[in-house]
Write a protein that holds these residues in place. Structure first.
Motif, PDB file in Angstrom:
ATOM      1  N   ASP A   1       0.820  -1.219   0.000  1.00  0.00           N
ATOM      2  CA  ASP A   1       0.000   0.000   0.000  1.00  0.00           C
ATOM      3  C   ASP A   1       0.851   1.265   0.000  1.00  0.00           C
ATOM      4  OD1 ASP A   1      -2.426  -1.321  -0.118  1.00  0.00           O
ATOM      5  OD2 ASP A   1      -2.877  -1.095   2.026  1.00  0.00           O
ATOM      6  N   GLY A   2       2.178   1.117   0.036  1.00  0.00           N
ATOM      7  CA  GLY A   2       3.050   2.275  -0.078  1.00  0.00           C
ATOM      8  C   GLY A   2       3.939   2.561   1.113  1.00  0.00           C
ATOM      9  N   ASP A   3       3.774   1.879   2.243  1.00  0.00           N
ATOM     10  CA  ASP A   3       4.679   2.054   3.377  1.00  0.00           C
ATOM     11  C   ASP A   3       5.905   1.181   3.118  1.00  0.00           C
ATOM     12  OD1 ASP A   3       6.114   2.140   5.738  1.00  0.00           O
ATOM     13  OD2 ASP A   3       4.477   1.437   7.011  1.00  0.00           O
ATOM     14  N   LEU A   4       6.873   1.751   2.445  1.00  0.00           N
ATOM     15  CA  LEU A   4       8.016   0.984   1.965  1.00  0.00           C
ATOM     16  C   LEU A   4       8.973   0.542   3.065  1.00  0.00           C
ATOM     17  CD1 LEU A   4       8.723   2.975  -1.318  1.00  0.00           C
ATOM     18  CD2 LEU A   4       7.300   0.926  -0.988  1.00  0.00           C
ATOM     19  N   THR A   5       8.745   0.984   4.285  1.00  0.00           N
ATOM     20  CA  THR A   5       9.572   0.553   5.410  1.00  0.00           C
ATOM     21  C   THR A   5       8.880  -0.524   6.245  1.00  0.00           C
ATOM     22  OG1 THR A   5       8.751   2.266   6.899  1.00  0.00           O
ATOM     23  CG2 THR A   5      10.688   2.818   5.555  1.00  0.00           C
ATOM     24  N   ALA A   6       7.694  -0.934   5.869  1.00  0.00           N
ATOM     25  CA  ALA A   6       6.895  -1.865   6.685  1.00  0.00           C
ATOM     26  C   ALA A   6       7.578  -3.208   6.905  1.00  0.00           C
ATOM     27  CB  ALA A   6       5.524  -2.072   6.049  1.00  0.00           C
TER      28      ALA A   6
ATOM     29  N   ASN B   1      26.736  -1.425 -13.973  1.00  0.00           N
ATOM     30  CA  ASN B   1      26.326  -0.532 -15.064  1.00  0.00           C
ATOM     31  C   ASN B   1      24.871  -0.089 -14.938  1.00  0.00           C
ATOM     32  OD1 ASN B   1      24.960  -2.862 -15.685  1.00  0.00           O
ATOM     33  ND2 ASN B   1      25.809  -3.071 -17.756  1.00  0.00           N
ATOM     34  N   GLY B   2      24.225  -0.446 -13.830  1.00  0.00           N
ATOM     35  CA  GLY B   2      22.834  -0.060 -13.607  1.00  0.00           C
ATOM     36  C   GLY B   2      21.827  -1.049 -14.154  1.00  0.00           C
ATOM     37  N   ALA B   3      22.303  -2.120 -14.772  1.00  0.00           N
ATOM     38  CA  ALA B   3      21.392  -3.111 -15.359  1.00  0.00           C
ATOM     39  C   ALA B   3      20.724  -3.941 -14.261  1.00  0.00           C
ATOM     40  CB  ALA B   3      22.161  -4.037 -16.298  1.00  0.00           C
ATOM     41  N   LEU B   4      19.492  -4.329 -14.541  1.00  0.00           N
ATOM     42  CA  LEU B   4      18.793  -5.240 -13.637  1.00  0.00           C
ATOM     43  C   LEU B   4      19.347  -6.629 -13.883  1.00  0.00           C
ATOM     44  CD1 LEU B   4      15.071  -4.101 -13.879  1.00  0.00           C
ATOM     45  CD2 LEU B   4      16.873  -3.320 -12.335  1.00  0.00           C
ATOM     46  N   THR B   5      20.157  -7.069 -12.979  1.00  0.00           N
ATOM     47  CA  THR B   5      20.740  -8.404 -13.100  1.00  0.00           C
ATOM     48  C   THR B   5      19.733  -9.421 -12.599  1.00  0.00           C
ATOM     49  OG1 THR B   5      21.769  -8.100 -10.952  1.00  0.00           O
ATOM     50  CG2 THR B   5      23.097  -7.537 -12.874  1.00  0.00           C
ATOM     51  N   GLY B   6      20.089 -10.673 -12.642  1.00  0.00           N
ATOM     52  CA  GLY B   6      19.179 -11.742 -12.261  1.00  0.00           C
ATOM     53  C   GLY B   6      18.540 -11.556 -10.905  1.00  0.00           C
ATOM     54  N   TYR B   7      17.384 -12.172 -10.762  1.00  0.00           N
ATOM     55  CA  TYR B   7      16.635 -12.141  -9.517  1.00  0.00           C
ATOM     56  C   TYR B   7      15.915 -13.474  -9.416  1.00  0.00           C
ATOM     57  CZ  TYR B   7      13.137 -10.628  -6.060  1.00  0.00           C
ATOM     58  OH  TYR B   7      12.338 -10.516  -4.949  1.00  0.00           O
ATOM     59  N   ALA B   8      16.011 -14.127  -8.276  1.00  0.00           N
ATOM     60  CA  ALA B   8      15.415 -15.461  -8.125  1.00  0.00           C
ATOM     61  C   ALA B   8      13.924 -15.469  -8.434  1.00  0.00           C
ATOM     62  CB  ALA B   8      15.680 -16.002  -6.725  1.00  0.00           C
ATOM     63  N   GLY B   9      13.247 -14.367  -8.163  1.00  0.00           N
ATOM     64  CA  GLY B   9      11.815 -14.280  -8.448  1.00  0.00           C
ATOM     65  C   GLY B   9      11.507 -13.852  -9.871  1.00  0.00           C
ATOM     66  N   GLY B  10      12.542 -13.622 -10.669  1.00  0.00           N
ATOM     67  CA  GLY B  10      12.364 -13.192 -12.048  1.00  0.00           C
ATOM     68  C   GLY B  10      12.643 -11.704 -12.200  1.00  0.00           C
ATOM     69  N   VAL B  11      13.280 -11.337 -13.293  1.00  0.00           N
ATOM     70  CA  VAL B  11      13.661  -9.940 -13.518  1.00  0.00           C
ATOM     71  C   VAL B  11      12.430  -9.047 -13.656  1.00  0.00           C
ATOM     72  CG1 VAL B  11      14.891  -8.355 -15.067  1.00  0.00           C
ATOM     73  CG2 VAL B  11      15.910 -10.550 -14.473  1.00  0.00           C
ATOM     74  N   ALA B  12      11.328  -9.566 -14.206  1.00  0.00           N
ATOM     75  CA  ALA B  12      10.105  -8.756 -14.320  1.00  0.00           C
ATOM     76  C   ALA B  12       9.592  -8.363 -12.934  1.00  0.00           C
ATOM     77  CB  ALA B  12       9.034  -9.513 -15.100  1.00  0.00           C
ATOM     78  N   ARG B  13       9.643  -9.289 -11.986  1.00  0.00           N
ATOM     79  CA  ARG B  13       9.219  -8.963 -10.616  1.00  0.00           C
ATOM     80  C   ARG B  13      10.181  -7.964  -9.978  1.00  0.00           C
ATOM     81  NH1 ARG B  13       7.726 -15.048  -9.131  1.00  0.00           N
ATOM     82  NH2 ARG B  13       5.582 -15.036  -9.889  1.00  0.00           N
ATOM     83  N   LYS B  14      11.463  -8.141 -10.242  1.00  0.00           N
ATOM     84  CA  LYS B  14      12.457  -7.206  -9.705  1.00  0.00           C
ATOM     85  C   LYS B  14      12.154  -5.798 -10.214  1.00  0.00           C
ATOM     86  CE  LYS B  14      17.467  -6.574  -9.368  1.00  0.00           C
ATOM     87  NZ  LYS B  14      18.711  -7.341  -9.364  1.00  0.00           N
ATOM     88  N   ALA B  15      11.887  -5.674 -11.499  1.00  0.00           N
ATOM     89  CA  ALA B  15      11.574  -4.366 -12.078  1.00  0.00           C
ATOM     90  C   ALA B  15      10.307  -3.789 -11.446  1.00  0.00           C
ATOM     91  CB  ALA B  15      11.413  -4.484 -13.598  1.00  0.00           C
ATOM     92  N   TRP B  16       9.289  -4.624 -11.249  1.00  0.00           N
ATOM     93  CA  TRP B  16       8.044  -4.170 -10.613  1.00  0.00           C
ATOM     94  C   TRP B  16       8.334  -3.639  -9.213  1.00  0.00           C
ATOM     95  CZ3 TRP B  16       4.961  -4.346  -6.461  1.00  0.00           C
ATOM     96  CH2 TRP B  16       3.624  -3.969  -6.605  1.00  0.00           C
ATOM     97  N   LEU B  17       9.103  -4.401  -8.432  1.00  0.00           N
ATOM     98  CA  LEU B  17       9.422  -3.988  -7.061  1.00  0.00           C
ATOM     99  C   LEU B  17      10.200  -2.673  -7.047  1.00  0.00           C
ATOM    100  CD1 LEU B  17      10.359  -7.503  -5.680  1.00  0.00           C
ATOM    101  CD2 LEU B  17       8.449  -6.078  -4.873  1.00  0.00           C
ATOM    102  N   LEU B  18      11.149  -2.521  -7.950  1.00  0.00           N
ATOM    103  CA  LEU B  18      11.925  -1.283  -8.003  1.00  0.00           C
ATOM    104  C   LEU B  18      11.068  -0.107  -8.468  1.00  0.00           C
ATOM    105  CD1 LEU B  18      15.360  -2.638  -9.268  1.00  0.00           C
ATOM    106  CD2 LEU B  18      14.739  -1.917  -6.944  1.00  0.00           C
ATOM    107  N   ARG B  19      10.117  -0.334  -9.353  1.00  0.00           N
ATOM    108  CA  ARG B  19       9.163   0.724  -9.723  1.00  0.00           C
ATOM    109  C   ARG B  19       8.300   1.082  -8.512  1.00  0.00           C
ATOM    110  NH1 ARG B  19       8.924  -2.073 -14.529  1.00  0.00           N
ATOM    111  NH2 ARG B  19       7.057  -3.203 -13.902  1.00  0.00           N
ATOM    112  N   HIS B  20       7.811   0.051  -7.811  1.00  0.00           N
ATOM    113  CA  HIS B  20       6.987   0.278  -6.619  1.00  0.00           C
ATOM    114  C   HIS B  20       7.731   1.124  -5.590  1.00  0.00           C
ATOM    115  CE1 HIS B  20       4.100  -0.510  -3.441  1.00  0.00           C
ATOM    116  NE2 HIS B  20       5.057  -1.044  -2.683  1.00  0.00           N
ATOM    117  N   GLU B  21       9.032   0.908  -5.472  1.00  0.00           N
ATOM    118  CA  GLU B  21       9.839   1.641  -4.494  1.00  0.00           C
ATOM    119  C   GLU B  21      10.349   2.980  -5.043  1.00  0.00           C
ATOM    120  OE1 GLU B  21      12.849  -1.036  -3.049  1.00  0.00           O
ATOM    121  OE2 GLU B  21      11.366  -2.333  -2.081  1.00  0.00           O
ATOM    122  N   GLY B  22      10.007   3.305  -6.290  1.00  0.00           N
ATOM    123  CA  GLY B  22      10.370   4.588  -6.863  1.00  0.00           C
ATOM    124  C   GLY B  22      11.745   4.666  -7.479  1.00  0.00           C
ATOM    125  N   VAL B  23      12.396   3.516  -7.675  1.00  0.00           N
ATOM    126  CA  VAL B  23      13.729   3.503  -8.261  1.00  0.00           C
ATOM    127  C   VAL B  23      13.644   3.646  -9.772  1.00  0.00           C
ATOM    128  CG1 VAL B  23      15.833   2.146  -8.636  1.00  0.00           C
ATOM    129  CG2 VAL B  23      14.727   2.148  -6.391  1.00  0.00           C
TER     130      VAL B  23
END
Length: 173
Positions: free
Chosen positions: A73-78, A148-170
């Motif tokens: 819901d947006g409390d990124l420190t929860a 180099n700033g690239a989204l490297t591998g993520y065990a949950g999948g790079v698409a999820r990593k990108a979603w999480l980083l968007r959610h956190e404002g990165v």
């Protein structure tokens, strides 16, 4: 290692990305967490760090569920305050602690993490420890990117990593 008398509860937590599988002890500390489609990986890491354990189906600890609701819901420190009970080597635990120190909305490279740990040549070892993180999201390995700033591998999948980083404002939406 845990004893066979340890009661561990395997449960499911819903998220906007996908359901999570969660293993917690009787006091509500999280031992393992991963996306449901990576449950086999979660179980392998749980066994690696805690030995053979008996899992009992049950409800997730209420504070964990509430923290995930607040996070999405947006409390990124929860998730920062959730108790963990993690195995691993001392080096892995140091890496996982350093991951928890990365604030939401920020990222670090593997090299920056290695340097922060006082082991600037241990970049590959930091990457391996990051990849062996048994507690997804709470230990935010998604906040680690390539030099180099690239989204490297993520065990949950790079698409999820990108979603999480968007959610956190990165990343821009």
């Amino acid at each position: 290692m845990l004893t066979l008398t340890s009661r561990l509860v395997l449960s499911r937590v819903g998220t906007p990305l996908a359901p999570l599988r969660l293993v917690a002890d009787g006091k509500g500390a999280v031992l393992a967490l991963d996306f449901e489609d990576f449950e086999d990986r979660m179980r392998r890491l749980l066994t690696r760090y805690h030995g053979h354990v008996e899992l009992v189906a049950g409800d997730p600890p209420r504070p964990v569920v509430e923290a995930f609701v607040r996070y999405f819901d947006g409390d990124l420190t929860a998730l920062d305050r959730l108790p963990l009970r993690m195995g691993g080597t001392p080096f892995q635990k140091d890496v996982w602690t350093a991951l928890r120190d990365i604030p939401a909305g920020e990222t670090r490279s593997y090299g920056a993490l290695a340097t922060a740990l006082g082991k600037p040549k241990a970049v590959r070892a930091v990457g391996l420890a990051n990849g062996a993180n048994p507690v997804a999201l709470i230990v935010p390995c998604h906040r680690v990117i390539g030099a180099n700033g690239a989204l490297t591998g993520y065990a949950g999948g790079v698409a999820r990593k990108a979603w999480l980083l968007r959610h956190e404002g990165v990343l821009a939406a």
